[in-house]
Scaffold this motif. Structure first.
Motif, PDB file in Angstrom:
ATOM      1  N   ALA A 297      22.032  56.545 -20.062  1.00  0.00           N
ATOM      2  CA  ALA A 297      21.302  55.282 -19.997  1.00  0.00           C
ATOM      3  C   ALA A 297      20.719  54.871 -21.350  1.00  0.00           C
ATOM      4  O   ALA A 297      20.277  53.726 -21.500  1.00  0.00           O
ATOM      5  CB  ALA A 297      20.190  55.367 -18.952  1.00  0.00           C
TER       6      ALA A 297
ATOM      7  N   CYS B 284      14.580  46.989 -12.068  1.00  0.00           N
ATOM      8  CA  CYS B 284      14.825  48.096 -11.133  1.00  0.00           C
ATOM      9  C   CYS B 284      15.368  49.311 -11.868  1.00  0.00           C
ATOM     10  O   CYS B 284      14.960  50.449 -11.596  1.00  0.00           O
ATOM     11  CB  CYS B 284      15.800  47.656 -10.040  1.00  0.00           C
ATOM     12  SG  CYS B 284      15.139  46.402  -8.922  1.00  0.00           S
ATOM     13  N   LYS B 285      16.276  49.079 -12.807  1.00  0.00           N
ATOM     14  CA  LYS B 285      16.817  50.187 -13.589  1.00  0.00           C
ATOM     15  C   LYS B 285      15.730  50.843 -14.427  1.00  0.00           C
ATOM     16  O   LYS B 285      15.671  52.067 -14.555  1.00  0.00           O
ATOM     17  CB  LYS B 285      17.947  49.662 -14.488  1.00  0.00           C
ATOM     18  CG  LYS B 285      19.133  49.130 -13.698  1.00  0.00           C
ATOM     19  CD  LYS B 285      20.082  48.340 -14.549  1.00  0.00           C
ATOM     20  CE  LYS B 285      20.983  49.191 -15.374  1.00  0.00           C
ATOM     21  NZ  LYS B 285      22.047  48.397 -16.036  1.00  0.00           N
ATOM     22  N   GLN B 286      14.844  50.027 -14.977  1.00  0.00           N
ATOM     23  CA  GLN B 286      13.741  50.560 -15.766  1.00  0.00           C
ATOM     24  C   GLN B 286      12.797  51.396 -14.906  1.00  0.00           C
ATOM     25  O   GLN B 286      12.363  52.482 -15.314  1.00  0.00           O
ATOM     26  CB  GLN B 286      12.984  49.397 -16.416  1.00  0.00           C
ATOM     27  CG  GLN B 286      13.801  48.662 -17.462  1.00  0.00           C
ATOM     28  CD  GLN B 286      13.216  47.317 -17.829  1.00  0.00           C
ATOM     29  OE1 GLN B 286      12.074  46.999 -17.482  1.00  0.00           O
ATOM     30  NE2 GLN B 286      13.988  46.510 -18.534  1.00  0.00           N
TER      31      GLN B 286
ATOM     32  N   ASP C  97      19.782  47.075 -20.899  1.00  0.00           N
ATOM     33  CA  ASP C  97      18.793  46.657 -19.907  1.00  0.00           C
ATOM     34  C   ASP C  97      17.533  47.520 -19.956  1.00  0.00           C
ATOM     35  O   ASP C  97      16.493  47.139 -19.397  1.00  0.00           O
ATOM     36  CB  ASP C  97      19.375  46.738 -18.484  1.00  0.00           C
ATOM     37  CG  ASP C  97      20.340  45.604 -18.195  1.00  0.00           C
ATOM     38  OD1 ASP C  97      20.308  44.589 -18.920  1.00  0.00           O
ATOM     39  OD2 ASP C  97      21.125  45.730 -17.242  1.00  0.00           O
ATOM     40  N   LEU C  98      17.629  48.685 -20.586  1.00  0.00           N
ATOM     41  CA  LEU C  98      16.504  49.615 -20.629  1.00  0.00           C
ATOM     42  C   LEU C  98      15.717  49.542 -21.933  1.00  0.00           C
ATOM     43  O   LEU C  98      14.794  50.307 -22.155  1.00  0.00           O
ATOM     44  CB  LEU C  98      16.995  51.046 -20.396  1.00  0.00           C
ATOM     45  CG  LEU C  98      17.613  51.288 -19.025  1.00  0.00           C
ATOM     46  CD1 LEU C  98      18.191  52.699 -18.957  1.00  0.00           C
ATOM     47  CD2 LEU C  98      16.601  51.096 -17.923  1.00  0.00           C
TER      48      LEU C  98
ATOM     49  N   LEU D  71      19.606  53.583 -11.253  1.00  0.00           N
ATOM     50  CA  LEU D  71      19.664  53.551 -12.714  1.00  0.00           C
ATOM     51  C   LEU D  71      21.041  53.111 -13.199  1.00  0.00           C
ATOM     52  O   LEU D  71      21.164  52.330 -14.153  1.00  0.00           O
ATOM     53  CB  LEU D  71      19.331  54.934 -13.265  1.00  0.00           C
ATOM     54  CG  LEU D  71      19.455  55.143 -14.773  1.00  0.00           C
ATOM     55  CD1 LEU D  71      18.384  54.359 -15.517  1.00  0.00           C
ATOM     56  CD2 LEU D  71      19.345  56.632 -15.109  1.00  0.00           C
ATOM     57  N   GLU D  72      22.071  53.602 -12.554  1.00  0.00           N
ATOM     58  CA  GLU D  72      23.440  53.359 -13.015  1.00  0.00           C
ATOM     59  C   GLU D  72      24.046  52.053 -12.506  1.00  0.00           C
ATOM     60  O   GLU D  72      24.880  51.445 -13.186  1.00  0.00           O
ATOM     61  CB  GLU D  72      24.339  54.528 -12.587  1.00  0.00           C
ATOM     62  CG  GLU D  72      23.968  55.844 -13.247  1.00  0.00           C
ATOM     63  CD  GLU D  72      24.775  57.016 -12.725  1.00  0.00           C
ATOM     64  OE1 GLU D  72      24.849  58.035 -13.434  1.00  0.00           O
ATOM     65  OE2 GLU D  72      25.323  56.917 -11.602  1.00  0.00           O
ATOM     66  N   LYS D  73      23.621  51.593 -11.316  1.00  0.00           N
ATOM     67  CA  LYS D  73      24.364  50.513 -10.658  1.00  0.00           C
ATOM     68  C   LYS D  73      23.565  49.265 -10.321  1.00  0.00           C
ATOM     69  O   LYS D  73      24.155  48.238  -9.981  1.00  0.00           O
ATOM     70  CB  LYS D  73      25.002  51.048  -9.370  1.00  0.00           C
ATOM     71  CG  LYS D  73      25.990  52.175  -9.595  1.00  0.00           C
ATOM     72  CD  LYS D  73      26.580  52.665  -8.289  1.00  0.00           C
ATOM     73  CE  LYS D  73      27.567  53.793  -8.518  1.00  0.00           C
ATOM     74  NZ  LYS D  73      28.132  54.299  -7.228  1.00  0.00           N
ATOM     75  N   ASP D  74      22.233  49.335 -10.369  1.00  0.00           N
ATOM     76  CA  ASP D  74      21.452  48.162  -9.961  1.00  0.00           C
ATOM     77  C   ASP D  74      21.686  47.000 -10.930  1.00  0.00           C
ATOM     78  O   ASP D  74      21.825  47.202 -12.132  1.00  0.00           O
ATOM     79  CB  ASP D  74      19.958  48.504  -9.902  1.00  0.00           C
ATOM     80  CG  ASP D  74      19.190  47.569  -8.994  1.00  0.00           C
ATOM     81  OD1 ASP D  74      19.038  46.382  -9.351  1.00  0.00           O
ATOM     82  OD2 ASP D  74      18.755  48.002  -7.914  1.00  0.00           O
TER      83      ASP D  74
ATOM     84  N   ASP E 183      22.231  51.735 -22.475  1.00  0.00           N
ATOM     85  CA  ASP E 183      22.086  50.563 -21.608  1.00  0.00           C
ATOM     86  C   ASP E 183      21.049  49.604 -22.196  1.00  0.00           C
ATOM     87  O   ASP E 183      19.862  49.907 -22.268  1.00  0.00           O
ATOM     88  CB  ASP E 183      21.650  51.017 -20.207  1.00  0.00           C
ATOM     89  CG  ASP E 183      21.717  49.893 -19.189  1.00  0.00           C
ATOM     90  OD1 ASP E 183      21.686  48.705 -19.585  1.00  0.00           O
ATOM     91  OD2 ASP E 183      21.796  50.206 -17.989  1.00  0.00           O
TER      92      ASP E 183
END
Length: 204
Positions: free
Chosen positions: A129, A106-108, A134-135, A98-101, A132
């Motif tokens: 998150a 993948c984070k989702q 990306d989410l 979640l934090e680094k990908d 973020d």
């Protein structure tokens, strides 16, 4: 066996060949065929539940290894599988994903899996998150804009209420909206006595 695996027709309704199937899936995950590897990750989640309701340890081991795969599609499928299995041993690695990908999908998947598993150690990372991009979930998928981390927090129960209350005063814009959305949803679903119990645990 590989042809059956590729077509998704491997027989998963009995435990008689579970060990053999897991070994086939191990080989498939380490192979070069991307589609076959993704099929293997998906099928491993179905092999995880035995007829007695337990979880096959080899299945978990393979899926945990797959969380560090170079192929983001494999990492995503492994995260989803571990979330479906509610596998608590995966929480630390899923938080790292979640934090680094580097891959948003993948984070989702990691956020969703952490919500499904429901371990309270994931609440803090999921709150972080919320910031973020990306989410972010496009509004056409929901009646209003949302965030994968917010959706994960919604299914974790009253334990999320007071951690969210603590960060709410500093939140602005979209993050404040996500926090209010989670709190509103949680208060509708969770009995007041459960929320009060979690409040005492936080305060005590």
């Amino acid at each position: 066996i590989y042809a059956a695996l590729a077509l998704g027709e491997i027989n998963l309704r009995t435990d008689s060949k579970t060990e053999e199937q897991i070994e086939v899936l191990r080989e498939a995950l380490s192979g070069k065929d991307k589609d076959l590897r993704k099929d293997a990750a998906m099928l491993l989640s179905r092999l995880g539940e035995s007829s007695t309701g337990g979880t096959n340890e080899k299945t978990i081991e393979v899926l945990l290894d797959a969380l560090r795969d170079n192929d983001p599609g494999i990492r995503k499928e492994a995260a989803e599988a571990l979330g479906n299995m509610k596998e608590a041993s995966a929480v630390e690695m899923l938080i790292e994903m979640l934090e680094k990908d580097d891959e948003p999908l993948c984070k989702q998947a990691a956020a969703s899996a952490l919500g499904e598993i429901g371990e309270e150690s994931a609440i803090g990372p999921l709150i972080e998150a919320l910031y973020d991009e990306d989410l972010f979930i496009d509004s056409f998928m929901f009646t209003q804009a949302s965030n994968h981390a917010a959706e994960a927090l919604k299914i974790m129960g009253g334990a999320v209420v007071f951690p969210l209350m603590q960060v709410w005063p500093e939140a602005t814009g979209g993050v404040e909206f996500f926090i209010l959305d989670v709190l509103h949803d949680t208060y509708l679903k969770v009995p007041a006595k459960e929320i009060r119990k979690d409040k005492r645990a936080v305060e005590g």
